[in-house]
Enzyme design. Structure first.
Site, PDB file in Angstrom:
ATOM      1  N   CYS A   1     -19.389   1.886   8.942  1.00 19.20           N
ATOM      2  CA  CYS A   1     -18.298   1.358   9.556  1.00 19.20           C
ATOM      3  C   CYS A   1     -17.454   2.281   9.810  1.00 19.20           C
ATOM      4  O   CYS A   1     -16.126   2.269   8.596  1.00 19.20           O
ATOM      5  CB  CYS A   1     -18.798  -0.150   9.725  1.00 19.20           C
ATOM      6  SG  CYS A   1     -16.966  -0.889  10.547  1.00 19.20           S
TER       7      CYS A   1
ATOM      8  N   ARG B   1     -17.355  -2.585  17.735  1.00 20.31           N
ATOM      9  CA  ARG B   1     -16.899  -3.168  18.075  1.00 20.31           C
ATOM     10  C   ARG B   1     -15.648  -3.021  18.659  1.00 20.31           C
ATOM     11  O   ARG B   1     -14.760  -2.543  18.437  1.00 20.31           O
ATOM     12  CB  ARG B   1     -16.441  -3.570  16.603  1.00 20.31           C
ATOM     13  CG  ARG B   1     -15.928  -5.344  15.989  1.00 20.31           C
ATOM     14  CD  ARG B   1     -15.735  -5.675  14.795  1.00 20.31           C
ATOM     15  NE  ARG B   1     -17.033  -5.136  14.249  1.00 20.31           N
ATOM     16  CZ  ARG B   1     -17.356  -4.296  13.593  1.00 20.31           C
ATOM     17  NH1 ARG B   1     -16.547  -4.038  13.002  1.00 20.31           N
ATOM     18  NH2 ARG B   1     -18.482  -4.448  13.416  1.00 20.31           N
TER      19      ARG B   1
ATOM     20  N   CYS C   1     -19.194  -6.735   4.280  1.00 18.52           N
ATOM     21  CA  CYS C   1     -18.618  -5.704   4.836  1.00 18.52           C
ATOM     22  C   CYS C   1     -17.405  -5.298   4.004  1.00 18.52           C
ATOM     23  O   CYS C   1     -16.369  -6.518   3.402  1.00 18.52           O
ATOM     24  CB  CYS C   1     -18.380  -5.484   6.037  1.00 18.52           C
ATOM     25  SG  CYS C   1     -17.155  -3.441   6.569  1.00 18.52           S
TER      26      CYS C   1
ATOM     27  N   CYS D   1       0.370  -1.090  -0.380  1.00 18.26           N
ATOM     28  CA  CYS D   1       0.154  -0.500   0.068  1.00 18.26           C
ATOM     29  C   CYS D   1       1.151   0.872  -0.333  1.00 18.26           C
ATOM     30  O   CYS D   1       1.979   1.359   0.690  1.00 18.26           O
ATOM     31  CB  CYS D   1      -1.015  -0.199   1.042  1.00 18.26           C
ATOM     32  SG  CYS D   1      -2.473   0.845   1.261  1.00 18.26           S
TER      33      CYS D   1
ATOM     34  N   CYS E   1       0.764   0.827  10.325  1.00 16.42           N
ATOM     35  CA  CYS E   1       0.417  -0.510   9.213  1.00 16.42           C
ATOM     36  C   CYS E   1       1.010  -1.155   8.586  1.00 16.42           C
ATOM     37  O   CYS E   1       2.035  -0.576   8.149  1.00 16.42           O
ATOM     38  CB  CYS E   1      -0.546   0.115   7.995  1.00 16.42           C
ATOM     39  SG  CYS E   1      -0.943  -1.335   7.404  1.00 16.42           S
TER      40      CYS E   1
ATOM     41  N   CYS F   1     -15.437  -9.137   6.315  1.00 12.69           N
ATOM     42  CA  CYS F   1     -15.379  -7.996   6.300  1.00 12.69           C
ATOM     43  C   CYS F   1     -13.895  -8.606   5.705  1.00 12.69           C
ATOM     44  O   CYS F   1     -13.158  -9.101   5.840  1.00 12.69           O
ATOM     45  CB  CYS F   1     -15.127  -7.643   7.608  1.00 12.69           C
ATOM     46  SG  CYS F   1     -14.338  -5.707   7.008  1.00 12.69           S
TER      47      CYS F   1
ATOM     48  N   CYS G   1       0.214   4.896   7.099  1.00 13.31           N
ATOM     49  CA  CYS G   1      -0.243   4.830   8.005  1.00 13.31           C
ATOM     50  C   CYS G   1       0.791   4.193   8.839  1.00 13.31           C
ATOM     51  O   CYS G   1       0.972   3.048   9.313  1.00 13.31           O
ATOM     52  CB  CYS G   1      -1.260   4.218   7.820  1.00 13.31           C
ATOM     53  SG  CYS G   1      -2.073   4.627   6.627  1.00 13.31           S
TER      54      CYS G   1
END
Ligand code: SAM
Ligand code: DTB
Ligand code: SF4
Length: 336
Positions: free
Chosen positions: A208, A281, A148, A73, A80, A117, A77
């Site tokens: 979400c 969650r 999701c 990616c 991550c 998800c 972040c």
């Protein structure tokens, strides 16, 4: 002190001038911070009261995650493992095919999950990526699961394509308070995230949206994150994942000092109080948490977990351990 049962949120157990939103459906950061500052037992009592007004407190939603496109990616972040900016030893992959996703969805359903998800390590999917994921959504829905997806920033028409394929929820997190965000991510800004959330809402897909706790933010910044979520217009998210930072070797946050677990529990309680009808969650980080802390999170109003031994790239408690924990606590999985 009155218990207001006529307006759905916020439910007030204390005078409005002390710990309540500044206006209906709007929480000031200070009001949320005041919740954080409550004596622990008062906070939990208040969260429990709100929880029981809106949900069966014995029921927990089981959501299974699958990384359908892993690694590589371009975003940075800081938490991550899938960012190209950090060497975490993760191999990047291509988008998974329909058959592999169907098998994973069938296994999740068999194990008792009701929600599935799919996560992809994209900054923003291209039109053809969205078309391919739409096919995966149809596959998941055909197995009788809620679907999701979390694919990064959406462009015009993407949310509609996913909706038409049957997508129930789109996950896109705010991740942190606006004034802490820049310390964690530099490749896209807060407004980009809000724009994607607006697209999701605009298409009629359920939202979400949550964040990560334990990245070095202050309590006030945790309160500011919750206030942002609770104030999202026209309503707060239907589903709010509260992730505990999973420290991954190679990421800038790998050596972040541990957050006091009770502070994580407080964050769950405050999310429950400010977003009474949301599924809150207890998300990433459960593998590193004791059963006692997880039990406190359920007491604080968490009513959903990620279920299955893997999150996207890191570990999660196995199915047997989770079934054991739920049984011990007298909790039962939500039925389809
Ligand atoms: N690439 C898409 C995006 O960021 O919008 C979707 C996938 S991304 C992995 C989804 C969310 O996972 C992030 O927003 C973040 O909240 C959470 N996450 C990622 N790594 C994490 C970690 N190490 N600990 C806790 N949560 C994490
Ligand atoms: C969310 O809020 N948490 C999930 C899901 N949305 C996609 C992801 C957690 C990822 C934890 C780190 C990993 O396993 O890569
Ligand atoms: Fe990419 Fe999402 Fe990871 Fe950020 S959180 S680096 S956008 S996969």
């Amino acid at each position: 002190m009155t218990l207001n049962t006529t307006t759905e949120h916020p439910v007030r157990l204390v005078p409005r001038t002390t710990i309540a939103p500044a206006a209906p459906e709007r929480w000031s950061v200070e009001a949320v911070a005041s919740l954080f500052d409550l004596p622990f037992s008062d906070l939990i009592h208040r969260a429990q009261t709100v929880h029981r007004e809106h949900f069966d407190p014995a029921e927990v939603e089981l959501a299974t995650l699958l990384s359908v496109k892993t690694g590589g990616c371009p975003e940075d972040c800081g938490y991550c493992p899938q960012s190209v900016h950090f060497d975490t030893g993760l191999a990047a992959g291509k988008l998974m095919g329909v058959d592999a996703v169907r098998e994973a969805a069938q296994r999740a359903k068999q194990a008792g999950a009701t929600r599935f998800c799919m996560g992809a390590a994209w900054r923003a999917p291209k039109d053809r990526d969205v078309d391919a994921v739409a096919e995966l959504v149809r596959t998941v829905k055909a197995e009788g699961l809620e679907a999701c997806a979390t694919l990064g920033m959406l462009s015009e028409g993407h949310a509609e394509t996913l909706r038409d394929a049957g997508l129930d929820y789109y996950n896109h997190n705010l991740d942190s308070a606006p004034d802490f965000y820049g310390e964690i991510i530099t490749t896209r800004d807060y407004q980009d995230r809000l724009d994607t959330l607006e697209r999701v809402r605009g298409a009629g897909v359920k939202v979400c949206c949550g964040g990560i706790v334990g990245m070095g933010e202050s309590r006030l910044q945790r309160a500011a994150l919750v206030a942002q979520l609770a104030n999202l217009a026209p309503d707060y998210p239907e589903s709010v994942p509260i992730n505990h930072l999973v420290k991954v070797q190679g990421t800038p946050l790998a050596d972040q000092p541990d957050l006091d677990p009770l502070e994580f529990v407080r964050t769950i309680a405050v999310a429950r109080i400010t977003m009474p009808r949301a599924r809150v969650r207890l998300s990433a980080g459960r593998q590193q948490m004791s059963e006692a802390v997880q039990a406190l999170c359920f007491l604080a109003g968490a009513n959903s977990i990620f279920y299955g031994e893997k999150l996207l790239t890191t570990g999660n408690p196995d199915v047997a351990a989770d079934m054991g924990l739920l049984a011990k606590l007298g909790l039962r999985p939500r039925r389809a």
